[in-house]
Write a protein that holds these residues in place. Structure first.
Motif, PDB file in Angstrom:
ATOM      1  N   GLY A 124       0.806  -1.218   0.000  1.00 46.91           N
ATOM      2  CA  GLY A 124       0.000   0.000   0.000  1.00 46.91           C
ATOM      3  C   GLY A 124       0.835   1.261   0.000  1.00 46.91           C
ATOM      4  N   PRO A 125       0.429   2.287  -0.746  1.00 42.06           N
ATOM      5  CA  PRO A 125       1.120   3.577  -0.674  1.00 42.06           C
ATOM      6  C   PRO A 125       0.967   4.196   0.717  1.00 42.06           C
ATOM      7  CG  PRO A 125      -0.354   3.459  -2.579  1.00 42.06           C
ATOM      8  CD  PRO A 125      -0.692   2.310  -1.696  1.00 42.06           C
ATOM      9  N   ASN A 126       1.732   5.248   0.985  1.00 39.26           N
ATOM     10  CA  ASN A 126       1.600   5.946   2.271  1.00 39.26           C
ATOM     11  C   ASN A 126       1.378   7.444   2.067  1.00 39.26           C
ATOM     12  OD1 ASN A 126       4.080   6.827   1.439  1.00 39.26           O
ATOM     13  ND2 ASN A 126       5.243   5.992   3.169  1.00 39.26           N
ATOM     14  N   ASP A 127       0.825   7.810   0.912  1.00 40.64           N
ATOM     15  CA  ASP A 127       0.603   9.224   0.633  1.00 40.64           C
ATOM     16  C   ASP A 127      -0.809   9.640   1.035  1.00 40.64           C
ATOM     17  OD1 ASP A 127      -0.870   7.998  -1.377  1.00 40.64           O
ATOM     18  OD2 ASP A 127       0.607   8.430  -2.935  1.00 40.64           O
ATOM     19  N   GLN A 128      -1.147  10.894   0.774  1.00 39.43           N
ATOM     20  CA  GLN A 128      -2.392  11.445   1.281  1.00 39.43           C
ATOM     21  C   GLN A 128      -3.627  10.720   0.754  1.00 39.43           C
ATOM     22  OE1 GLN A 128      -2.662  13.660   3.647  1.00 39.43           O
ATOM     23  NE2 GLN A 128      -4.902  13.623   3.591  1.00 39.43           N
ATOM     24  N   LYS A 129      -3.612  10.350  -0.509  1.00 38.61           N
ATOM     25  CA  LYS A 129      -4.776   9.678  -1.087  1.00 38.61           C
ATOM     26  C   LYS A 129      -5.040   8.348  -0.393  1.00 38.61           C
ATOM     27  CE  LYS A 129      -6.912   8.620  -5.543  1.00 38.61           C
ATOM     28  NZ  LYS A 129      -6.749   8.617  -7.013  1.00 38.61           N
ATOM     29  N   GLN A 130      -3.984   7.576  -0.155  1.00 40.85           N
ATOM     30  CA  GLN A 130      -4.139   6.300   0.531  1.00 40.85           C
ATOM     31  C   GLN A 130      -4.536   6.504   1.996  1.00 40.85           C
ATOM     32  OE1 GLN A 130      -3.555   1.910   0.801  1.00 40.85           O
ATOM     33  NE2 GLN A 130      -4.079   3.374  -0.792  1.00 40.85           N
ATOM     34  N   ASN A 131      -3.976   7.532   2.630  1.00 34.16           N
ATOM     35  CA  ASN A 131      -4.291   7.784   4.032  1.00 34.16           C
ATOM     36  C   ASN A 131      -5.756   8.152   4.230  1.00 34.16           C
ATOM     37  OD1 ASN A 131      -1.613   7.285   4.445  1.00 34.16           O
ATOM     38  ND2 ASN A 131      -1.032   9.425   4.758  1.00 34.16           N
ATOM     39  N   GLU A 132      -6.313   8.894   3.281  1.00 34.30           N
ATOM     40  CA  GLU A 132      -7.740   9.215   3.358  1.00 34.30           C
ATOM     41  C   GLU A 132      -8.576   7.943   3.245  1.00 34.30           C
ATOM     42  OE1 GLU A 132      -8.316  12.066   0.277  1.00 34.30           O
ATOM     43  OE2 GLU A 132      -7.386  13.718   1.398  1.00 34.30           O
ATOM     44  N   MET A 133      -8.129   6.993   2.418  1.00 29.06           N
ATOM     45  CA  MET A 133      -8.824   5.718   2.303  1.00 29.06           C
ATOM     46  C   MET A 133      -8.814   4.979   3.637  1.00 29.06           C
ATOM     47  SD  MET A 133      -8.208   2.209   2.050  1.00 29.06           S
ATOM     48  CE  MET A 133      -6.598   1.952   1.345  1.00 29.06           C
ATOM     49  N   LEU A 134      -7.674   4.989   4.347  1.00 30.47           N
ATOM     50  CA  LEU A 134      -7.574   4.317   5.644  1.00 30.47           C
ATOM     51  C   LEU A 134      -8.515   4.941   6.669  1.00 30.47           C
ATOM     52  CD1 LEU A 134      -3.697   3.805   5.893  1.00 30.47           C
ATOM     53  CD2 LEU A 134      -5.429   2.097   5.312  1.00 30.47           C
ATOM     54  N   ASP A 135      -8.663   6.254   6.610  1.00 28.38           N
ATOM     55  CA  ASP A 135      -9.569   6.930   7.538  1.00 28.38           C
ATOM     56  C   ASP A 135     -11.029   6.538   7.273  1.00 28.38           C
ATOM     57  OD1 ASP A 135      -7.417   8.168   8.700  1.00 28.38           O
ATOM     58  OD2 ASP A 135      -7.740  10.123   7.744  1.00 28.38           O
ATOM     59  N   ILE A 136     -11.403   6.442   5.995  1.00 33.68           N
ATOM     60  CA  ILE A 136     -12.762   6.024   5.656  1.00 33.68           C
ATOM     61  C   ILE A 136     -12.987   4.577   6.088  1.00 33.68           C
ATOM     62  CG2 ILE A 136     -14.452   5.756   3.793  1.00 33.68           C
ATOM     63  CD1 ILE A 136     -12.811   7.822   2.194  1.00 33.68           C
ATOM     64  N   PHE A 137     -11.983   3.734   5.893  1.00 42.64           N
ATOM     65  CA  PHE A 137     -12.066   2.331   6.307  1.00 42.64           C
ATOM     66  C   PHE A 137     -12.316   2.222   7.813  1.00 42.64           C
ATOM     67  CE2 PHE A 137      -9.912  -1.385   8.114  1.00 42.64           C
ATOM     68  CZ  PHE A 137     -10.559  -2.412   7.439  1.00 42.64           C
ATOM     69  N   HIS A 138     -11.620   3.031   8.597  1.00 44.65           N
ATOM     70  CA  HIS A 138     -11.808   3.021  10.049  1.00 44.65           C
ATOM     71  C   HIS A 138     -13.266   3.317  10.398  1.00 44.65           C
ATOM     72  CE1 HIS A 138     -11.228   3.798  14.318  1.00 44.65           C
ATOM     73  NE2 HIS A 138     -11.717   5.015  14.151  1.00 44.65           N
ATOM     74  N   HIS A 139     -13.848   4.276   9.717  1.00 43.68           N
ATOM     75  CA  HIS A 139     -15.232   4.639   9.994  1.00 43.68           C
ATOM     76  C   HIS A 139     -16.178   3.509   9.589  1.00 43.68           C
ATOM     77  CE1 HIS A 139     -18.488   7.343  10.933  1.00 43.68           C
ATOM     78  NE2 HIS A 139     -19.015   7.171   9.727  1.00 43.68           N
ATOM     79  N   ALA A 140     -15.924   2.883   8.446  1.00 45.32           N
ATOM     80  CA  ALA A 140     -16.788   1.786   7.988  1.00 45.32           C
ATOM     81  C   ALA A 140     -16.774   0.629   8.972  1.00 45.32           C
ATOM     82  CB  ALA A 140     -16.342   1.314   6.599  1.00 45.32           C
ATOM     83  N   ILE A 141     -15.586   0.250   9.453  1.00 48.30           N
ATOM     84  CA  ILE A 141     -15.491  -0.868  10.386  1.00 48.30           C
ATOM     85  C   ILE A 141     -16.111  -0.507  11.730  1.00 48.30           C
ATOM     86  CG2 ILE A 141     -13.881  -2.343  11.657  1.00 48.30           C
ATOM     87  CD1 ILE A 141     -14.185  -3.094   8.736  1.00 48.30           C
ATOM     88  N   THR A 142     -15.980   0.740  12.154  1.00 50.96           N
ATOM     89  CA  THR A 142     -16.597   1.158  13.416  1.00 50.96           C
ATOM     90  C   THR A 142     -18.110   1.019  13.345  1.00 50.96           C
ATOM     91  OG1 THR A 142     -14.784   2.723  13.830  1.00 50.96           O
ATOM     92  CG2 THR A 142     -16.800   3.037  15.085  1.00 50.96           C
ATOM     93  N   ILE A 143     -18.711   1.367  12.209  1.00 51.78           N
ATOM     94  CA  ILE A 143     -20.153   1.175  12.047  1.00 51.78           C
ATOM     95  C   ILE A 143     -20.493  -0.313  12.103  1.00 51.78           C
ATOM     96  CG2 ILE A 143     -22.122   1.473  10.507  1.00 51.78           C
ATOM     97  CD1 ILE A 143     -20.777   3.917   9.353  1.00 51.78           C
ATOM     98  N   ALA A 144     -19.701  -1.139  11.420  1.00 51.59           N
ATOM     99  CA  ALA A 144     -19.951  -2.583  11.415  1.00 51.59           C
ATOM    100  C   ALA A 144     -19.887  -3.161  12.824  1.00 51.59           C
ATOM    101  CB  ALA A 144     -18.939  -3.285  10.508  1.00 51.59           C
ATOM    102  N   LEU A 145     -19.040  -2.582  13.672  1.00 49.85           N
ATOM    103  CA  LEU A 145     -18.893  -3.051  15.059  1.00 49.85           C
ATOM    104  C   LEU A 145     -19.854  -2.333  16.001  1.00 49.85           C
ATOM    105  CD1 LEU A 145     -14.996  -3.365  15.390  1.00 49.85           C
ATOM    106  CD2 LEU A 145     -16.660  -5.070  14.637  1.00 49.85           C
ATOM    107  N   ASP A 146     -20.908  -1.737  15.433  1.00 53.04           N
ATOM    108  CA  ASP A 146     -21.937  -1.056  16.236  1.00 53.04           C
ATOM    109  C   ASP A 146     -21.364   0.088  17.056  1.00 53.04           C
ATOM    110  OD1 ASP A 146     -24.021  -2.864  15.392  1.00 53.04           O
ATOM    111  OD2 ASP A 146     -23.108  -4.348  16.710  1.00 53.04           O
ATOM    112  N   GLY A 147     -20.374   0.783  16.497  1.00 52.35           N
ATOM    113  CA  GLY A 147     -19.782   1.931  17.166  1.00 52.35           C
ATOM    114  C   GLY A 147     -18.677   1.591  18.131  1.00 52.35           C
ATOM    115  N   ASP A 148     -18.370   0.312  18.298  1.00 50.95           N
ATOM    116  CA  ASP A 148     -17.326  -0.101  19.238  1.00 50.95           C
ATOM    117  C   ASP A 148     -15.950  -0.072  18.581  1.00 50.95           C
ATOM    118  OD1 ASP A 148     -19.218  -0.590  21.213  1.00 50.95           O
ATOM    119  OD2 ASP A 148     -19.494  -2.676  20.586  1.00 50.95           O
ATOM    120  N   LEU A 149     -14.941   0.222  19.384  1.00 48.47           N
ATOM    121  CA  LEU A 149     -13.560   0.161  18.905  1.00 48.47           C
ATOM    122  C   LEU A 149     -12.990  -1.247  19.016  1.00 48.47           C
ATOM    123  CD1 LEU A 149     -12.120   3.437  20.508  1.00 48.47           C
ATOM    124  CD2 LEU A 149     -12.653   3.042  18.089  1.00 48.47           C
TER     125      LEU A 149
END
Length: 396
Positions: A124-149
């Protein structure tokens, strides 16, 4: 837990205290007295089931890059529904942040981690475009876990927590905010984390494939998320986690193997979505960083071998688009659609080009076909993400 579409699928949830399930799991693991199974219900005709047993899947059915370059794009579907306890003299496992670490490699205009940190070929790249993808992924998984970390039943007052492969650090930051008295460490091979963070979190540049230098019996929770294809030896990784986990502490790991499933036959083997997992797993065999951890039940078996007990696992079906009729999974699918479309080119150019030897034209055409398939809400595709957590025995 409810599923993306009641009529089509339901997530697999395997808990240590629940009775054994009656359905057939697409990724059955060996029987374990510590973990009974409620299994993922998959339609018998599902074209993309995980391989049975513990055998390494081969490249059967893998289509070459030239297959995609020679195809016309499909037409749009008119009917598409669119701690202080660590000690002041703790040995740091951090490489110093020097100019060599920040001298990232560049491939086709995209930056990747520095070879001075690790010799592992992280894709995976480590530039801004990829980092924004990682941030969106974090939000998607948090929803899947019912808001839990996290889902592991950790102590109410954790003192020290380690986030392996922290990426942009959002999970570590959120955990530090939730537990302001807890020391949180996030490690990664790239210095891409923000500097404005809670005072109880710090980020370190480290390669988790190397021997860990943290003290034994240090952490209440060791957290891992989406590190598939970056680990040389999963069993060694879990053993290091076991050594560094406190007696009574927990490890939690959620990940996928790249495979795309459907319960109703809408994902076929020769589709771009049907080929996705095959391509990544073939690349993993070339790199020596296996992707097939769900198919081999690597998480549960690796933790068990390391010495962890009270193992529990749950499989979350993450839709690739907002096709589900249930609000929660439609929301997850909407954000995961954004994850996929944020940076498919960056995620694939190293794997498909440098590892599998595809041409730029072949990669471009394949991704165009895949994006068209994802956009079609009549295709009920999902990534199975499996969470496994386990405890280090109190008398360890």
């Amino acid at each position: 837990m409810s599923s993306p579409a009641k009529a089509a699928q339901s997530p697999a949830s395997e808990a240590a205290s629940s009775p054994a399930g009656k359905g057939k799991s697409p990724t059955p693991g060996p029987a374990s007295p510590a973990a009974a199974v409620r299994e993922l219900s998959v339609a018998p005709k599902s074209p993309t089931p995980a391989p049975a047993g513990q055998n390494t899947p081969d490249a059967t059915g893998l289509l070459p890059g030239a297959h995609w370059a020679g195809q016309n794009l499909p037409e749009e579907d008119a009917d598409n529904d669119w701690d202080s306890s660590l000690g002041s003299d703790i040995e740091s496992s951090t490489a110093s942040i020097s100019s060599s670490i920040l001298q990232y490699r560049t491939i086709n205009g995209r930056t990747y981690h520095s070879d001075s940190v690790t010799n592992t070929s992280y894709w995976g790249p480590n530039d801004q475009k990829q980092n924004e993808m990682l941030d969106i992924f974090h939000h998607a998984i948090t929803i899947a876990l019912d808001g839990d970390l996290y889902k592991a039943p950790i102590t109410d007052k954790p003192k020290n927590v380690l986030d392996i492969g922290t990426g942009t650090g959002l999970w570590a930051i959120d955990f530090a905010d939730k537990f302001p008295e807890c020391n949180v460490i996030g490690t990664d091979v790239s210095a891409i984390q923000p500097t404005w963070v809670p005072p109880n979190v710090r980020f370190e540049i480290d390669d988790y494939n190397k021997e860990w230098t943290y003290k034994a019996d240090s952490f209440d929770l060791i957290h891992m998320r989406w590190i598939t294809g970056t680990v040389n030896d999963w069993h060694a990784l879990y053993k290091e986690a076991y050594r560094c986990c406190k007696p009574g502490g927990w490890i939690e790991h959620i990940d996928a193997s790249g495979a795309v499933w459907s319960d109703d036959g809408t994902v076929e083997e020769d589709m771009a979505l049907g080929q996705w997992g095959k391509l990544w797993q073939e690349a993993g065999r070339h790199l020596g960083t296996p992707f097939d951890i769900l198919e081999k039940n690597t998480q549960e078996e690796g933790m068990k071998e390391a010495g962890f007990v009270n193992i529990s696992k749950t499989t979350y079906p993450i839709p690739v688009s907002p096709w589900s009729k249930e609000k929660k999974w439609r929301d997850v699918g909407l954000y995961f659609y954004a994850v996929i479309n944020q940076d498919l080119e960056g995620a694939t150019q190293f794997i498909f080009g440098n590892v599998l030897g595809w041409t730029k034209e072949e990669i471009t055409q394949y991704l165009a076909v895949m994006k068209r398939e994802i956009k079609n809400l009549n295709i009920h595709a999902y990534f199975p993400y499996r969470m496994v957590y386990a405890q280090k025995p109190l008398d360890a």
